[in-house]
Write a protein that holds these residues in place. Structure first.
Motif, PDB file in Angstrom:
ATOM      1  N   PRO A  23       0.803  -1.232   0.000  1.00 31.72           N
ATOM      2  CA  PRO A  23       0.000   0.000   0.000  1.00 31.72           C
ATOM      3  C   PRO A  23       0.838   1.285   0.000  1.00 31.72           C
ATOM      4  O   PRO A  23       0.379   2.312  -0.507  1.00 31.72           O
ATOM      5  N   ASP A  24       2.041   1.227   0.556  1.00 32.01           N
ATOM      6  CA  ASP A  24       2.860   2.441   0.655  1.00 32.01           C
ATOM      7  C   ASP A  24       3.726   2.673  -0.576  1.00 32.01           C
ATOM      8  O   ASP A  24       4.561   3.573  -0.597  1.00 32.01           O
ATOM      9  N   ARG A  25       3.517   1.878  -1.607  1.00 28.76           N
ATOM     10  CA  ARG A  25       4.323   2.017  -2.803  1.00 28.76           C
ATOM     11  C   ARG A  25       3.922   3.267  -3.569  1.00 28.76           C
ATOM     12  O   ARG A  25       2.750   3.473  -3.877  1.00 28.76           O
ATOM     13  N   ARG A  26       4.891   4.108  -3.918  1.00 28.89           N
ATOM     14  CA  ARG A  26       4.609   5.357  -4.626  1.00 28.89           C
ATOM     15  C   ARG A  26       4.893   5.268  -6.123  1.00 28.89           C
ATOM     16  O   ARG A  26       4.240   5.934  -6.919  1.00 28.89           O
ATOM     17  N   ALA A  27       5.903   4.484  -6.486  1.00 33.88           N
ATOM     18  CA  ALA A  27       6.277   4.402  -7.897  1.00 33.88           C
ATOM     19  C   ALA A  27       5.155   3.769  -8.715  1.00 33.88           C
ATOM     20  O   ALA A  27       4.601   2.736  -8.325  1.00 33.88           O
ATOM     21  N   PRO A  28       4.777   4.369  -9.855  1.00 28.17           N
ATOM     22  CA  PRO A  28       3.692   3.811 -10.673  1.00 28.17           C
ATOM     23  C   PRO A  28       4.080   2.510 -11.350  1.00 28.17           C
ATOM     24  O   PRO A  28       3.218   1.700 -11.681  1.00 28.17           O
ATOM     25  N   GLY A  29       5.361   2.317 -11.572  1.00 23.31           N
ATOM     26  CA  GLY A  29       5.835   1.105 -12.230  1.00 23.31           C
ATOM     27  C   GLY A  29       6.956   0.476 -11.427  1.00 23.31           C
ATOM     28  O   GLY A  29       6.908   0.436 -10.200  1.00 23.31           O
ATOM     29  N   LEU A  30       7.960  -0.013 -12.134  1.00 27.19           N
ATOM     30  CA  LEU A  30       9.102  -0.599 -11.458  1.00 27.19           C
ATOM     31  C   LEU A  30       9.981   0.473 -10.823  1.00 27.19           C
ATOM     32  O   LEU A  30      10.146   1.564 -11.372  1.00 27.19           O
ATOM     33  N   ARG A  31      10.531   0.151  -9.673  1.00 21.38           N
ATOM     34  CA  ARG A  31      11.571   1.001  -9.109  1.00 21.38           C
ATOM     35  C   ARG A  31      12.855   0.761  -9.881  1.00 21.38           C
ATOM     36  O   ARG A  31      13.061  -0.281 -10.500  1.00 21.38           O
ATOM     37  N   ARG A  32      13.741   1.749  -9.814  1.00 18.40           N
ATOM     38  CA  ARG A  32      14.997   1.640 -10.544  1.00 18.40           C
ATOM     39  C   ARG A  32      15.807   0.425 -10.084  1.00 18.40           C
ATOM     40  O   ARG A  32      16.400  -0.301 -10.885  1.00 18.40           O
ATOM     41  N   GLU A  33      15.815   0.183  -8.764  1.00 24.31           N
ATOM     42  CA  GLU A  33      16.584  -0.956  -8.263  1.00 24.31           C
ATOM     43  C   GLU A  33      15.959  -2.286  -8.677  1.00 24.31           C
ATOM     44  O   GLU A  33      16.668  -3.293  -8.827  1.00 24.31           O
ATOM     45  N   GLU A  34      14.649  -2.297  -8.906  1.00 28.06           N
ATOM     46  CA  GLU A  34      13.995  -3.523  -9.358  1.00 28.06           C
ATOM     47  C   GLU A  34      14.371  -3.826 -10.802  1.00 28.06           C
ATOM     48  O   GLU A  34      14.632  -4.981 -11.159  1.00 28.06           O
ATOM     49  N   LEU A  35      14.405  -2.800 -11.635  1.00 25.64           N
ATOM     50  CA  LEU A  35      14.838  -2.999 -13.013  1.00 25.64           C
ATOM     51  C   LEU A  35      16.283  -3.473 -13.048  1.00 25.64           C
ATOM     52  O   LEU A  35      16.637  -4.382 -13.815  1.00 25.64           O
ATOM     53  N   ALA A  36      17.129  -2.878 -12.216  1.00 32.24           N
ATOM     54  CA  ALA A  36      18.530  -3.288 -12.157  1.00 32.24           C
ATOM     55  C   ALA A  36      18.645  -4.756 -11.767  1.00 32.24           C
ATOM     56  O   ALA A  36      19.437  -5.519 -12.343  1.00 32.24           O
ATOM     57  N   GLN A  37      17.840  -5.164 -10.797  1.00 34.45           N
ATOM     58  CA  GLN A  37      17.858  -6.562 -10.351  1.00 34.45           C
ATOM     59  C   GLN A  37      17.435  -7.501 -11.469  1.00 34.45           C
ATOM     60  O   GLN A  37      18.069  -8.537 -11.702  1.00 34.45           O
ATOM     61  N   LEU A  38      16.364  -7.159 -12.174  1.00 33.63           N
ATOM     62  CA  LEU A  38      15.871  -8.017 -13.249  1.00 33.63           C
ATOM     63  C   LEU A  38      16.871  -8.120 -14.393  1.00 33.63           C
ATOM     64  O   LEU A  38      17.034  -9.185 -14.998  1.00 33.63           O
ATOM     65  N   ALA A  39      17.545  -7.016 -14.703  1.00 33.58           N
ATOM     66  CA  ALA A  39      18.449  -6.984 -15.845  1.00 33.58           C
ATOM     67  C   ALA A  39      19.864  -7.434 -15.491  1.00 33.58           C
ATOM     68  O   ALA A  39      20.702  -7.582 -16.383  1.00 33.58           O
ATOM     69  N   GLY A  40      20.131  -7.649 -14.196  1.00 32.97           N
ATOM     70  CA  GLY A  40      21.478  -8.045 -13.794  1.00 32.97           C
ATOM     71  C   GLY A  40      22.480  -6.920 -13.913  1.00 32.97           C
ATOM     72  O   GLY A  40      23.656  -7.151 -14.226  1.00 32.97           O
ATOM     73  N   LEU A  41      22.021  -5.671 -13.669  1.00 36.66           N
ATOM     74  CA  LEU A  41      22.885  -4.495 -13.768  1.00 36.66           C
ATOM     75  C   LEU A  41      22.960  -3.811 -12.415  1.00 36.66           C
ATOM     76  O   LEU A  41      22.155  -4.069 -11.520  1.00 36.66           O
ATOM     77  N   SER A  42      23.929  -2.915 -12.264  1.00 39.48           N
ATOM     78  CA  SER A  42      23.999  -2.135 -11.035  1.00 39.48           C
ATOM     79  C   SER A  42      22.965  -1.017 -11.077  1.00 39.48           C
ATOM     80  O   SER A  42      22.613  -0.517 -12.154  1.00 39.48           O
ATOM     81  N   VAL A  43      22.485  -0.616  -9.905  1.00 37.73           N
ATOM     82  CA  VAL A  43      21.512   0.479  -9.834  1.00 37.73           C
ATOM     83  C   VAL A  43      22.140   1.763 -10.356  1.00 37.73           C
ATOM     84  O   VAL A  43      21.488   2.556 -11.054  1.00 37.73           O
TER      85      VAL A  43
END
Length: 314
Positions: free
Chosen positions: A51-71
């Protein structure tokens, strides 16, 4: 070759025009990356929505995690400070953002790169497959291309077999792990096939033979086969065999995990029609001790140390 009045060939002029176009396209890469990150639902990417999530989509760190890249690198890409991402990076971002083929090609072009050609092994994972795999979060799942390169995995897979993100993208290949001598082999967890290791290895070589017959123009696939034929007597033996080996589909495997011990699991390989992908899953019978070990890994999120310290295959 015809020459213009300034002394430049028509090809030079064309290249200059193309470079200018690619330079202007590159400026849109950051905008596309941010827009498509905001568009993707966290739930569709396998993340819990609180419920406290503000980002409309993925957070930057989540994209980094999925792509195997650094934040930090994703941040620099979105700010336009990193302007020359490699094809492997763009491909990883396109898969993580669940882009369509047309959108994937647009992202490549905005980075100044040519999109993957038809007739080569595709690394594109359709959004529907990613959503399906993401909603089966309790099951360790890895998605492989036709040449057995791992291009998508979930947290349960990383907990069971080690986090592939610590490996260079070129080393996330099962054939390299089995037959090579580099970091892919050093990082591979001890796995014993019920069919026998030799039969398992023969099945992977059979799959590569099939891939070569279907993608004769794929330079990277040709390079992989040439590398392994020269580096591994076992690979060369299986490659030269005249009898057709059974391709890798279903097996039972014992995985030697350094924290929870041996786990006996059913390994199923599901073919994705139309995408030439293999979705590999590991499951255990409900109520078994092996299922309990999987449950423990899901809860604790056990991770290995750096790849060089992981156990190797026998």
């Amino acid at each position: 070759m015809p020459v213009t009045r300034t002394g430049s060939t028509h090809a030079d002029v064309a290249r200059g025009s193309e470079n200018a176009s690619m330079g202007s396209s590159r400026s849109g890469f950051a905008t596309l990356l941010r827009a498509w990150r905001d568009r993707l639902s966290p739930a569709d990417a396998g993340f819990a929505v609180t419920p406290d999530r503000r980002a409309p989509g993925l957070r930057r760190e989540e994209l980094a995690q999925l792509a195997g890249l650094s934040v930090d690198y994703v941040l620099r890409l979105e700010q336009g400070r990193a302007t020359n991402p490699s094809a492997q990076v763009v491909g990883a971002l396109a898969r993580s953002l669940q882009l369509s083929r047309a959108e994937r090609d647009q992202l490549y072009r905005s980075a100044g790169l040519l999109p993957p050609r038809d007739g080569t092994v595709s690394t594109h994972v359709p959004a529907g497959i990613q959503r399906l795999a993401g909603r089966l979060g309790d099951v360790p799942i890895g998605v492989f291309t036709a040449d057995w390169t791992l291009v998508w995995w979930n947290a349960a897979w990383a907990a069971l077999l080690g986090d592939p993100a610590v490996l260079p993208p070129s080393e996330r290949n099962l054939a390299r792990a089995l037959f090579g001598s580099g970091v892919a082999h050093a990082a591979m967890t001890t796995v014993r096939s019920e069919r026998g290791q030799d039969a398992f290895k023969a099945s992977i070589v059979a799959d590569l033979k099939d891939a070569v017959s279907r993608y004769p123009r794929d330079v990277q696939l040709d390079r992989l086969v040439g590398e392994l034929r020269g580096a591994s007597d076992a690979f060369a033996h299986h490659w030269a065999a005249r009898t057709a080996a059974v391709q890798h589909t279903t097996d039972r495997k014992t995985i030697r995990h350094p924290e929870v011990g041996d786990i006996l699991l059913d390994c199923d390989v599901l073919i994705v029609p139309g995408a030439d992908l293999r979705m590999v899953t590991y499951t255990a019978a409900t109520g078994s001790s092996d299922a309990a070990k999987l449950d423990l890994l899901r809860v604790t999120g056990v991770r290995r140390p750096v790849a060089a310290n992981w156990p190797t295959t026998p």
